[in-house]
Motif scaffolding. Structure first.
Motif, short mmCIF file in Angstrom:
data_model
loop_
_atom_site.label_atom_id
_atom_site.label_comp_id
_atom_site.label_asym_id
_atom_site.label_seq_id
_atom_site.Cartn_x
_atom_site.Cartn_y
_atom_site.Cartn_z
N TRP A 241 0.83 -1.20 0.00
CA TRP A 241 0.00 0.00 0.00
C TRP A 241 0.87 1.25 0.00
CZ3 TRP A 241 -4.42 -0.72 4.18
CH2 TRP A 241 -5.08 -1.93 3.96
N GLN A 242 1.86 1.27 0.91
CA GLN A 242 2.73 2.44 1.04
C GLN A 242 3.53 2.68 -0.24
OE1 GLN A 242 2.93 4.52 3.75
NE2 GLN A 242 4.36 5.83 2.64
N ASP A 243 4.08 1.61 -0.80
CA ASP A 243 4.87 1.73 -2.02
C ASP A 243 4.02 2.27 -3.17
OD1 ASP A 243 7.42 1.10 -3.54
OD2 ASP A 243 5.99 -0.15 -4.65
N ALA A 244 2.78 1.79 -3.28
CA ALA A 244 1.89 2.25 -4.34
C ALA A 244 1.55 3.73 -4.17
CB ALA A 244 0.62 1.42 -4.36
N CYS A 245 1.30 4.16 -2.93
CA CYS A 245 0.99 5.57 -2.69
C CYS A 245 2.20 6.45 -2.98
CB CYS A 245 0.51 5.77 -1.25
SG CYS A 245 -1.16 5.16 -0.94
N GLU A 246 3.38 5.99 -2.66
CA GLU A 246 4.58 6.76 -2.96
C GLU A 246 4.79 6.88 -4.47
OE1 GLU A 246 7.61 4.75 -0.78
OE2 GLU A 246 7.03 5.64 1.16
N GLU A 247 4.49 5.80 -5.20
CA GLU A 247 4.58 5.85 -6.66
C GLU A 247 3.55 6.82 -7.22
OE1 GLU A 247 4.40 2.90 -10.57
OE2 GLU A 247 4.02 2.08 -8.57
N LEU A 248 2.35 6.81 -6.67
CA LEU A 248 1.31 7.73 -7.10
C LEU A 248 1.74 9.18 -6.85
CD1 LEU A 248 -2.50 7.38 -6.29
CD2 LEU A 248 -1.35 9.58 -6.23
N ASN A 249 2.28 9.43 -5.67
CA ASN A 249 2.71 10.78 -5.33
C ASN A 249 3.79 11.27 -6.28
OD1 ASN A 249 2.73 13.05 -3.29
ND2 ASN A 249 4.87 12.42 -3.18
N ALA A 250 4.71 10.40 -6.63
CA ALA A 250 5.78 10.79 -7.56
C ALA A 250 5.23 11.07 -8.95
CB ALA A 250 6.83 9.69 -7.63
N ALA A 251 4.13 10.41 -9.31
CA ALA A 251 3.55 10.57 -10.64
C ALA A 251 2.69 11.82 -10.76
CB ALA A 251 2.71 9.35 -10.99
N SER A 252 2.21 12.36 -9.64
CA SER A 252 1.27 13.48 -9.68
C SER A 252 1.99 14.82 -9.70
CB SER A 252 0.32 13.42 -8.49
OG SER A 252 -0.59 14.50 -8.54
N PRO A 253 1.76 15.65 -10.72
CA PRO A 253 2.37 16.98 -10.75
C PRO A 253 1.58 18.02 -9.97
CG PRO A 253 1.18 16.59 -12.78
CD PRO A 253 1.04 15.33 -11.97
N VAL A 254 0.41 17.63 -9.45
CA VAL A 254 -0.45 18.56 -8.71
C VAL A 254 -0.82 17.94 -7.36
CG1 VAL A 254 -1.40 19.52 -10.84
CG2 VAL A 254 -2.59 17.63 -9.71
N PRO A 255 -1.33 18.74 -6.41
CA PRO A 255 -1.75 18.17 -5.13
C PRO A 255 -2.85 17.12 -5.33
CG PRO A 255 -1.72 20.57 -5.04
CD PRO A 255 -1.53 20.20 -6.47
N TRP A 256 -2.87 16.12 -4.46
CA TRP A 256 -3.90 15.10 -4.54
C TRP A 256 -4.44 14.79 -3.16
CZ3 TRP A 256 -2.93 9.99 -2.57
CH2 TRP A 256 -1.60 9.74 -2.17
N ALA A 257 -5.72 14.46 -3.13
CA ALA A 257 -6.40 14.10 -1.89
C ALA A 257 -7.10 12.77 -2.11
CB ALA A 257 -7.39 15.18 -1.50
N LEU A 258 -7.26 12.03 -1.04
CA LEU A 258 -7.80 10.68 -1.12
C LEU A 258 -9.32 10.69 -1.00
CD1 LEU A 258 -6.69 7.74 -1.32
CD2 LEU A 258 -6.94 7.62 1.18
N LEU A 259 -9.99 9.95 -1.88
CA LEU A 259 -11.43 9.77 -1.76
C LEU A 259 -11.72 8.47 -1.03
CD1 LEU A 259 -12.66 7.48 -3.99
CD2 LEU A 259 -11.92 9.26 -5.57
N SER A 260 -12.90 8.41 -0.41
CA SER A 260 -13.20 7.23 0.41
C SER A 260 -13.80 6.08 -0.39
CB SER A 260 -14.16 7.60 1.55
OG SER A 260 -15.38 8.12 1.05
N GLY A 261 -14.56 6.38 -1.43
CA GLY A 261 -15.07 5.32 -2.30
C GLY A 261 -15.95 4.31 -1.61
N GLY A 262 -16.55 4.67 -0.48
CA GLY A 262 -17.45 3.74 0.20
C GLY A 262 -16.77 2.68 1.04
N ASP A 263 -15.46 2.76 1.20
CA ASP A 263 -14.77 1.79 2.04
C ASP A 263 -15.20 1.94 3.50
OD1 ASP A 263 -13.27 0.44 0.14
OD2 ASP A 263 -11.59 1.85 0.24
N PRO A 264 -15.11 0.88 4.31
CA PRO A 264 -15.42 1.01 5.74
C PRO A 264 -14.55 2.08 6.39
CG PRO A 264 -15.22 -1.30 5.12
CD PRO A 264 -14.75 -0.50 3.94
N PHE A 265 -15.09 2.72 7.42
CA PHE A 265 -14.41 3.86 8.02
C PHE A 265 -13.01 3.52 8.52
CE2 PHE A 265 -13.14 6.27 11.76
CZ PHE A 265 -13.01 7.52 11.19
N ASP A 266 -12.87 2.45 9.29
CA ASP A 266 -11.56 2.12 9.87
C ASP A 266 -10.51 1.89 8.79
OD1 ASP A 266 -12.51 2.39 12.43
OD2 ASP A 266 -12.89 0.24 12.72
#
Length: 326
Positions: A223-248
Motif C-alpha cells: 500500500w505504502q509503495d503504491a501511494c509513494e509511486e502515485l505521489n511521484a507521478a502526480s504533478p499537482v496536489p492530490w487528496a484521497l477519496l473514500s469510495g465507500g470503504d469502511p471507516f476504519d
C-alpha cells in the motif's frame, strides 16, 4: 509546478486548513445516494427526502470540515437558504451529470445540462468538482474524456476558480468487474497512469482512489509503495477519496496516503452511511454520536500525516497595476 492566479489561490485556501490540508465532506451524491437510502427502490426516494438528508449531514458535519462538496439539484441553493453551511466553509460544486454515456467498458462523462463553471462561481462556489470515469488505455473514449476535461480546465481558468478532478477507474475488458481480483491486479497501474496523464492537463487538485484494492492485497508495505509511486507521478496536489470503504479502513488509508504525500481527504459514505440507514428522526443522534467523532479522528490523522497543497503550487507574480491585465 503550476502558477496560481488570485482566484484559484483563494479557492484552495477557503477549502483547506491553515496548514494546507483538505478535510472535505462529500455530500454531492445523487442517484448513488438514493441507492443507499432505499436499496430495493432507489427511484422511490423523493427529491425532498434527498435534500432533507443532505441538509442534516451538512448542518451536523460541515462545521468540522474545511469544505463541502455539493451539487445544484438538491443542495447548493437549499443549503444557502437553510443557512446550514457556515460562512467560513467553502464548497465545491459538482458539474457532471448523474449518468454516463456508452457501454460499461467505454464510459463517457456528460455535464449537467443548464449548469456549469460560470453559474457555480456565481453561487459562491470556492471550487469546481468534475468526476470522470477514466481508463488511460480506453482509446478514442479516453481522448474524448481528455478533451472534455481540457474544456473544463479552460473554463475554470476563464473564471479563475480551481478544478478538483476526480477520475474513477473502470475496466475496458467486457465482463470484468472493478471489484474482481482480475481488475485488482491492474488497479495500481491504471490509477497511477491516470494521475500522471490527467495531472499533466492542469487540474488544480486530483481527488484520487487508493491505488491498491485492499480487498485483494493486505500487505501494508505494498500500500505504502503504491501511494509513494502515485505521489511521484502526480504533478499537482492530490487528496484521497473514500469510495465507500469502511471507516476504519479509510482512516488507515488516509494515514498511509498522507505519509506518501497526499494533501488530505474527501469523505462521503465511509463517514455518514449509518446516518442514512436510520429513520430521519434518529439521524441527528447518529450524526452526533458516530459521524462527528469519526470526522474528528480523520482530521487528526490528516493534520498529522498529510502535506500542504501549496508545496505543489506557486502564486503568480503581483506587480503594480496587475489588475489591468487580470
Amino acid at each position: 509546478m503550476a502558477v496560481l492566479t488570485p482566484g484559484k489561490l483563494r479557492g484552495l485556501a477557503t477549502t483547506s486548513s491553515p496548514e494546507g490540508i483538505f478535510t472535505i465532506l462529500a455530500v454531492d451524491h445523487r442517484d448513488s445516494l438514493r441507492a443507499v437510502m432505499a436499496p430495493s427502490d432507489p427511484a422511490g426516494v423523493t427529491s425532498d427526502a434527498l435534500t432533507h438528508l443532505k441538509l442534516d449531514l451538512i448542518g451536523g458535519l460541515a462545521g468540522d470540515a474545511t469544505g463541502v462538496m455539493l451539487e445544484p439539484e438538491y443542495s447548493i441553493p437549499h443549503a444557502a437558504a437553510a443557512r446550514v453551511l457556515p460562512g467560513a466553509i467553502g464548497f465545491l460544486a459538482a458539474i457532471e451529470a448523474q449518468g454516463y454515456l456508452g457501454d460499461p467498458t467505454s464510459r463517457m462523462t456528460s455535464l449537467l445540462e443548464g449548469w456549469g463553471v460560470e453559474k457555480a462561481k456565481r453561487t459562491g462556489a470556492s471550487g469546481i468538482k468534475l468526476l470522470v470515469l477514466y481508463h488511460p488505455e480506453g482509446g478514442e473514449v479516453t481522448d474524448r474524456q481528455d478533451a472534455l476535461i481540457s474544456e473544463v480546465i479552460a473554463e475554470c481558468a476563464r473564471h479563475d476558480i480551481p478544478l478538483f478532478l476526480e477520475p474513477l477507474a473502470y475496466s475496458v475488458v467486457a465482463g470484468m468487474d472493478t471489484g474482481s481480483a482480475e481488475f485488482a491486479a491492474t488497479r495500481r497501474r491504471v490509477v497511477i497512469d491516470t494521475v500522471s496523464r490527467l495531472g499533466a492537463l492542469g487540474p488544480d487538485v486530483l481527488k484520487v482512489q487508493f491505488p491498491v484494492d485492499t480487498n485483494h492485497e493486505s500487505d501494508r508495505t505494498v500500500w505504502q509503495d503504491a501511494c509513494e509511486e502515485l505521489n511521484a507521478a502526480s504533478p499537482v496536489p492530490w487528496a484521497l477519496l473514500s469510495g465507500g470503504d469502511p471507516f476504519d479502513l479509510f482512516l488507515e488509508q488516509v494515514e498511509i496516503a498522507g505519509d506518501a504525500g497526499a494533501s488530505g481527504f474527501m469523505v462521503g459514505r465511509a463517514l455518514w452511511r449509518e446516518a442514512v440507514e436510520v429513520q430521519p428522526e434518529r439521524r441527528q443522534d447518529v450524526i452526533a454520536e458516530i459521524c462527528r467523532p469519526r470526522f474528528a479522528r480523520l482530521v487528526e490523522v490528516a493534520t498529522a500525516h498529510c502535506r500542504d497543497w501549496a508545496a505543489r503550487h506557486e502564486m503568480s507574480a503581483v506587480g503594480d497595476g496587475w489588475y489591468h491585465s487580470y
